[in-house]
Design an enzyme around this catalytic site. Structure first.
Site, mmCIF file in Angstrom:
data_model
loop_
_atom_site.group_PDB
_atom_site.id
_atom_site.type_symbol
_atom_site.label_atom_id
_atom_site.label_comp_id
_atom_site.label_asym_id
_atom_site.label_seq_id
_atom_site.Cartn_x
_atom_site.Cartn_y
_atom_site.Cartn_z
ATOM 1 N N VAL A 1 0.963 -1.076 0.116
ATOM 2 C CA VAL A 1 -0.223 0.027 -0.019
ATOM 3 C C VAL A 1 0.873 1.180 0.114
ATOM 4 O O VAL A 1 0.455 2.334 -0.534
ATOM 5 C CB VAL A 1 -0.852 -0.183 1.330
ATOM 6 C CG1 VAL A 1 -1.907 1.322 1.239
ATOM 7 C CG2 VAL A 1 -1.791 -1.060 1.275
ATOM 8 N N CYS A 2 2.063 1.366 0.545
ATOM 9 C CA CYS A 2 2.952 2.304 0.797
ATOM 10 C C CYS A 2 3.253 3.229 -0.682
ATOM 11 O O CYS A 2 3.007 4.312 -0.514
ATOM 12 C CB CYS A 2 4.304 2.020 1.399
ATOM 13 S SG CYS A 2 3.760 1.741 3.204
#
Length: 199
Positions: free
Chosen positions: A49-50
């Protein structure tokens, strides 16, 4: 976890990769005092997700600039890992050349100051709006599996500016251009008489 809203933002000095790719050893948060700051934490570079969140912030740099707001990202990765991530193509899991600093928190002191340490030792997905006087005015903290809405952070900065300029408070669902409310019973009555059905 700490609730920092209404408190002075914990200051820090650390290594960072700047927007122009320069690596510095003495990046200090309080050097931005006098403008608003959105400080956000990511668990780890080269994860899942980063990079999506980093790019979501990057694509809104111009919008934050218009609000005189500095974006700053932090994770426990080293400055070298940040630099490698920036130099990796997006299609290969990198983030490319993003337009805001990435700070290194290898000793975990920054995330400890902000009270957002995940049990596995990385940072939670936390974001903080810090005003011109270095006071935390908004914070949101997610677990690793829940990505943030960067447009919501823009909305919060807009709301803060609205209050600063007008002295009025922002009701639920307020967006730029909407009316605010005075802090009085009469103002609440007037607002609800017009808007209660749309809340």
């Amino acid at each position: 976890m700490s609730v920092l809203v209404t408190q002075q933002a914990p200051d820090f000095i650390s290594t960072a990769v700047l927007a122009d790719g320069q690596i510095v050893e003495d990046f200090q948060l309080s050097s931005f005092k006098g403008k608003k700051i959105v400080l956000f934490f990511c668990p780890l570079d080269f994860t899942f997700v980063c990079p999506i969140e980093i790019l979501a912030h990057h694509h809104r740099v111009a919008a934050f600039d218009k609000l005189d707001t500095q974006l700053i990202g932090v994770s426990i990765d080293s400055r070298h890992t940040h630099n490698a991530w920036r130099n990796t193509k997006i299609n290969d899991g990198g983030i490319g050349f993003i337009d805001f600093p990435l700070v290194s928190d290898m000793d975990h002191k920054i995330m400890e100051k902000y009270g957002i340490v995940h049990p596995e030792g990385t940072a939670l997905r936390a974001s903080f709006v810090i005003d011109e006087n270095f006071v935390v005015r908004h914070q949101v903290v997610n677990d690793h599996l829940l990505g943030r809405n960067v447009d919501e952070m823009l909305r919060m900065v807009d709301a803060l500016d609205f209050h600063t300029e007008n002295g009025e408070v922002c009701p639920a669902g307020w967006n730029k251009g909407d009316e605010g409310m005075k802090e009085s019973a009469k103002s609440v009555e007037e607002y609800l008489s017009k808007n209660s059905a749309n809340l």
